[in-house]
Design a protein around this motif. Structure first.
Motif, PDB file in Angstrom:
ATOM      1  N   PRO A  19       0.836  -1.208   0.000  1.00  0.00           N
ATOM      2  CA  PRO A  19       0.000   0.000   0.000  1.00  0.00           C
ATOM      3  C   PRO A  19       0.871   1.258   0.000  1.00  0.00           C
ATOM      4  N   SER A  20       0.281   2.364  -0.375  1.00  0.00           N
ATOM      5  CA  SER A  20       0.980   3.646  -0.364  1.00  0.00           C
ATOM      6  C   SER A  20       0.423   4.517   0.759  1.00  0.00           C
ATOM      7  N   VAL A  21       1.202   5.504   1.152  1.00  0.00           N
ATOM      8  CA  VAL A  21       0.783   6.418   2.212  1.00  0.00           C
ATOM      9  C   VAL A  21       0.923   7.848   1.717  1.00  0.00           C
ATOM     10  N   LEU A  22       0.152   8.730   2.338  1.00  0.00           N
ATOM     11  CA  LEU A  22       0.164  10.149   1.990  1.00  0.00           C
ATOM     12  C   LEU A  22       0.504  10.951   3.237  1.00  0.00           C
ATOM     13  N   LEU A  23       1.502  11.834   3.134  1.00  0.00           N
ATOM     14  CA  LEU A  23       1.918  12.681   4.243  1.00  0.00           C
ATOM     15  C   LEU A  23       1.386  14.093   4.027  1.00  0.00           C
ATOM     16  N   ASN A  24       0.683  14.620   5.033  1.00  0.00           N
ATOM     17  CA  ASN A  24       0.151  15.976   4.984  1.00  0.00           C
ATOM     18  C   ASN A  24       0.736  16.800   6.124  1.00  0.00           C
ATOM     19  N   VAL A  25       0.955  18.095   5.859  1.00  0.00           N
ATOM     20  CA  VAL A  25       1.458  19.032   6.854  1.00  0.00           C
ATOM     21  C   VAL A  25       0.407  20.113   7.048  1.00  0.00           C
ATOM     22  N   SER A  26      -0.019  20.346   8.297  1.00  0.00           N
ATOM     23  CA  SER A  26      -1.029  21.366   8.570  1.00  0.00           C
ATOM     24  C   SER A  26      -0.692  22.093   9.881  1.00  0.00           C
ATOM     25  N   PRO A  27      -1.032  23.383  10.007  1.00  0.00           N
ATOM     26  CA  PRO A  27      -1.778  24.178   9.029  1.00  0.00           C
ATOM     27  C   PRO A  27      -0.922  24.685   7.873  1.00  0.00           C
ATOM     28  N   SER A  28       0.401  24.700   8.020  1.00  0.00           N
ATOM     29  CA  SER A  28       1.276  25.199   6.969  1.00  0.00           C
ATOM     30  C   SER A  28       2.657  24.616   7.162  1.00  0.00           C
ATOM     31  N   LYS A  29       3.378  24.462   6.067  1.00  0.00           N
ATOM     32  CA  LYS A  29       4.765  23.992   6.166  1.00  0.00           C
ATOM     33  C   LYS A  29       5.729  25.145   6.393  1.00  0.00           C
ATOM     34  N   TRP A  30       5.243  26.393   6.264  1.00  0.00           N
ATOM     35  CA  TRP A  30       6.068  27.573   6.522  1.00  0.00           C
ATOM     36  C   TRP A  30       5.752  28.085   7.917  1.00  0.00           C
ATOM     37  N   LEU A  31       6.714  27.991   8.842  1.00  0.00           N
ATOM     38  CA  LEU A  31       6.440  28.238  10.253  1.00  0.00           C
ATOM     39  C   LEU A  31       7.395  29.261  10.843  1.00  0.00           C
ATOM     40  N   ASN A  32       6.989  29.825  11.975  1.00  0.00           N
ATOM     41  CA  ASN A  32       7.847  30.660  12.806  1.00  0.00           C
ATOM     42  C   ASN A  32       8.203  29.884  14.070  1.00  0.00           C
ATOM     43  N   VAL A  33       9.268  30.298  14.734  1.00  0.00           N
ATOM     44  CA  VAL A  33       9.663  29.665  15.989  1.00  0.00           C
ATOM     45  C   VAL A  33       8.514  29.780  16.997  1.00  0.00           C
ATOM     46  N   GLY A  34       8.163  28.668  17.627  1.00  0.00           N
ATOM     47  CA  GLY A  34       7.080  28.650  18.605  1.00  0.00           C
ATOM     48  C   GLY A  34       5.744  28.196  18.048  1.00  0.00           C
ATOM     49  N   ASP A  35       5.621  28.083  16.715  1.00  0.00           N
ATOM     50  CA  ASP A  35       4.366  27.628  16.113  1.00  0.00           C
ATOM     51  C   ASP A  35       4.154  26.140  16.384  1.00  0.00           C
ATOM     52  N   SER A  36       2.918  25.704  16.160  1.00  0.00           N
ATOM     53  CA  SER A  36       2.575  24.284  16.268  1.00  0.00           C
ATOM     54  C   SER A  36       2.262  23.732  14.885  1.00  0.00           C
ATOM     55  N   TRP A  81       9.481  23.945   7.195  1.00  0.00           N
ATOM     56  CA  TRP A  81      10.452  25.024   7.253  1.00  0.00           C
ATOM     57  C   TRP A  81      10.123  25.977   8.396  1.00  0.00           C
ATOM     58  N   VAL A  82      11.091  26.133   9.305  1.00  0.00           N
ATOM     59  CA  VAL A  82      10.947  27.062  10.428  1.00  0.00           C
ATOM     60  C   VAL A  82      11.888  28.233  10.178  1.00  0.00           C
ATOM     61  N   ALA A  83      11.331  29.434  10.078  1.00  0.00           N
ATOM     62  CA  ALA A  83      12.111  30.621   9.722  1.00  0.00           C
ATOM     63  C   ALA A  83      13.139  30.929  10.794  1.00  0.00           C
ATOM     64  N   GLU A  97      -0.841  37.493   5.461  1.00  0.00           N
ATOM     65  CA  GLU A  97      -0.099  36.320   4.996  1.00  0.00           C
ATOM     66  C   GLU A  97      -1.044  35.372   4.280  1.00  0.00           C
ATOM     67  N   GLY A  98      -0.593  34.779   3.171  1.00  0.00           N
ATOM     68  CA  GLY A  98      -1.436  33.843   2.454  1.00  0.00           C
ATOM     69  C   GLY A  98      -1.000  33.625   1.019  1.00  0.00           C
ATOM     70  N   MET A  99      -1.863  32.948   0.250  1.00  0.00           N
ATOM     71  CA  MET A  99      -1.612  32.636  -1.151  1.00  0.00           C
ATOM     72  C   MET A  99      -2.222  33.723  -2.033  1.00  0.00           C
ATOM     73  N   TYR A 100      -1.410  34.300  -2.909  1.00  0.00           N
ATOM     74  CA  TYR A 100      -1.867  35.361  -3.795  1.00  0.00           C
ATOM     75  C   TYR A 100      -1.758  34.919  -5.255  1.00  0.00           C
ATOM     76  N   THR A 101      -2.656  35.439  -6.056  1.00  0.00           N
ATOM     77  CA  THR A 101      -2.635  35.201  -7.495  1.00  0.00           C
ATOM     78  C   THR A 101      -3.280  36.382  -8.196  1.00  0.00           C
ATOM     79  N   CYS A 102      -3.137  36.468  -9.509  1.00  0.00           N
ATOM     80  CA  CYS A 102      -3.743  37.563 -10.276  1.00  0.00           C
ATOM     81  C   CYS A 102      -4.236  37.036 -11.612  1.00  0.00           C
TER      82      CYS A 102
END
Length: 430
Positions: free
Chosen positions: A28-45, A135-137, A292-297
Motif C-alpha cells: 500500500p501507499s501512504v500520503l503525508l500531509n502538513v497542517s496548518p502550513s509547512k512555513w512556520l515561525n519559531v514557537g508555532d505548532s 520550514w521554520v524561519a 499572509e497567504g496565497m496570492y494570485t492575479c
C-alpha cells in the motif's frame, strides 16, 4: 483430472492460510500531509499526518523519518523515479495513530520528512510517502540564498541564477532543491564559489518548480526560496523573502506580451477576490499577520497566474525601530540644548570676571555668538558608507557681522598676562 483438482484445491488452501507476500507484491501507499502550513515561525505548532490511502485496515503502526539525498550507507527509497534515503527520528513513537505533532517548533525542526506504516506478523510495510518540507524561519540564518531575477514566479525557459552566500567558511555547503514531484537532490549544475555554491538554470521547466535552499549537514540552513514556473502567459511578481509586520506588500501582474496600462487586473488572496485595479500593480501598506497567504492575479483574455505564498513575520524586537530612533534623536536634541546653555553660562561668567581686569578682552564686543554642531552618530552607523573614525563636536567663533559678510579673516586675540610684573603682551594669530 482428479489429481489436478486436488492440486488446485491445495494451492487455494495455502493461499488462504498464508496469503501473498503483500509487502513484496503490491504494498500500500501512504500520503503525508502538513497542517496548518509547512512555513512556520519559531514557537508555532504543526501536525504531520500519515494516511494509508488504499487500505481499510486501522491497525497500522507508523514510523517517522527525515529524508535526505541518497547515500550509499542509508536505506534507499524508490518511488517511481524518486530516490532518497531516510533516517528514522529518535522520537518516532510520538507518531502513534498516524499523527506526529510538534507544539513548539524551532530551527532544528527544519527539514524534509517522510512516513511509513506497518502491521501484522510477519510485518507488512507500506511504501514510504513522498517527502514533504517543514520550514521554520530563522531570523538570522548562517547563510542567505538569493535569486536572479528577483521573483519567485518565472516563465518556462527563463534563465535563473541561485547564489548562496555563507557567513564564514563555505566549504561543505550545498544548494538543495525539493521539486514538487518529490525529487530531493542538489541543484544542478552547481558550482562552488568563494562565498558558497551557485546554481545556473539556463532554461527552467515546469517540473523544476519547487523549494530551493542552502544547507550544511542537516542542521544549518539558509533562507528558502519557493520557485514556481508559470505554464501559461501570466505570472505574479511578489516578494521572495518574508516581510515584517508594518512593511508594504507590492504585487505586480506580468504577461509575456505586455499589459495595456488601462486594463483591469484582478488580485486574489486565498482564492477570494481582494481588489480590481486599473493597472497591474497593487500595494498593501502596513501589513500584518492577517495579510499572509496565497496570492494570485488574472488579466482579462489571459491565463491566471500561479499562486505565490507571501509570508509575514513579526517584528524582531518589542520596540519599533522607528520609535527607537525617534527616542535616541530626541535625547541627542536635549543634550545639545543643555550643552549650548552650559557654554553660554560659562562664556558669560568668564566675560564678567575678565571685565574687572585692566587689560581684559572686551568679550561682549568681540564674540557675537557660538555655533555648536552635532553629527547624528546613529544615522552614520546605519549606512554602509564608511564613516570617519570619530565624530567631531566643535564651536565656530565669528567676529562682527561685516567680517562674516565680507569674507574677511576672522582671528582670535589672545592676551598673556605676566603675573609678576603685571604687564600684558598681546599676540595676534591669524
Amino acid at each position: 483430472m482428479e489429481r489436478v483438482s486436488a492440486y488446485m484445491l491445495f494451492s487455494m488452501s495455502m493461499c488462504v492460510l498464508f496469503g501473498p507476500s503483500h509487502s513484496e507484491a503490491n504494498p500500500p501507499s501512504v500520503l503525508l500531509n502538513v497542517s496548518p502550513s509547512k512555513w512556520l515561525n519559531v514557537g508555532d505548532s504543526v501536525i504531520l499526518s500519515c494516511e494509508v490511502t488504499d487500505s481499510s485496515n486501522t491497525d497500522w503502526r507508523f514510523s517517522w523519518h527525515r529524508a535526505i539525498p541518497h547515500t550509499g550507507t542509508l536505506e534507499l527509497v524508490q518511488i517511481n523515479a524518486i530516490r532518497y534515503s531516510v533516517q528514522q527520528l529518535p522520537d518516532s513513537q510520538r507518531g502513534a495513530g498516524g499523527v506526529y505533532s510538534l507544539s513548539s517548533v524551532n530551527e532544528n525542526h527544519t527539514g524534509v520528512y517522510a512516513c511509513r506504516a506497518e502491521r501484522g506478523v510477519p510485518v507488512t510495510h507500506t511504501l514510504y510517502s513522498y517527502p514533504q518540507l517543514l520550514w521554520v524561519a530563522d531570523p538570522s540564518p548562517p547563510a542567505s540564498l538569493s535569486i536572479s531575477p528577483n521573483r519567485s514566479q518565472h516563465f518556462v525557459d527563463d534563465c535563473l541564477l541561485l547564489s548562496c552566500e555563507v557567513q564564514g567558511n563555505s566549504s561543505g555547503w550545498r544548494l538543495m532543491m525539493l521539486r514538487n514531484d518529490g525529487t530531493l537532490s542538489e541543484c544542478r549544475p552547481s558550482i562552488q564559489g568563494p562565498l558558497g555554491p551557485t546554481c545556473n538554470i539556463t532554461g527552467i521547466y515546469i517540473y523544476e518548480a519547487g523549494v530551493y535552499w542552502c544547507e550544511f549537514g542537516t542542521r544549518q540552513y539558509s533562507n528558502a526560496i519557493n520557485v514556481t514556473v508559470a505554464g501559461g502567459d501570466t505570472l505574479l511578481e511578489s516578494p521572495v523573502l518574508p516581510l515584517a509586520e508594518g512593511d508594504s506588500l507590492t504585487l505586480r501582474c506580468l504577461v509575456k506580451a505586455g499589459i495595456n496600462p488601462d486594463i483591469e487586473v484582478k488580485f486574489y488572496k486565498d482564492g477570494s477576490l481582494i481588489k480590481t485595479k486599473a493597472m497591474n500593480v497593487m500595494t498593501i501598506a502596513n501589513i500584518s499577520k492577517s495579510d499572509e497567504g496565497m496570492y494570485t492575479c488574472q488579466v482579462p483574455a489571459h491565463s491566471q497566474s500561479p499562486r505565490s505564498w507571501v509570508a509575514v513575520r513579526g517584528s524582531s524586537s518589542g520596540a519599533s525601530p522607528k520609535g527607537l530612533h525617534t527616542g535616541v534623536i530626541a535625547g541627542l536634541t536635549v543634550a545639545a540644548l543643555a550643552f549650548v546653555i552650559i557654554i553660554s553660562v560659562m562664556v558669560t561668567i568668564f566675560c564678567f570676571k575678565s571685565s574687572k581686569g585692566q587689560n581684559a578682552v572686551a568679550c561682549s564686543a568681540d564674540v557675537i555668538y557660538t555655533e555648536v554642531r552635532l553629527r547624528n552618530t546613529l544615522k552614520a552607523r546605519e549606512t554602509s558608507v564608511p564613516q570617519c573614525p570619530s565624530d567631531v563636536v566643535y564651536s565656530e567663533v565669528k567676529k562682527g557681522r561685516r567680517a562674516v559678510e565680507s569674507g574677511e579673516v576672522i582671528y582670535t586675540s589672545i592676551v598673556i598676562k605676566d603675573r609678576e610684573s603685571g604687564t600684558s603682551n598681546r599676540r595676534k594669530d591669524p
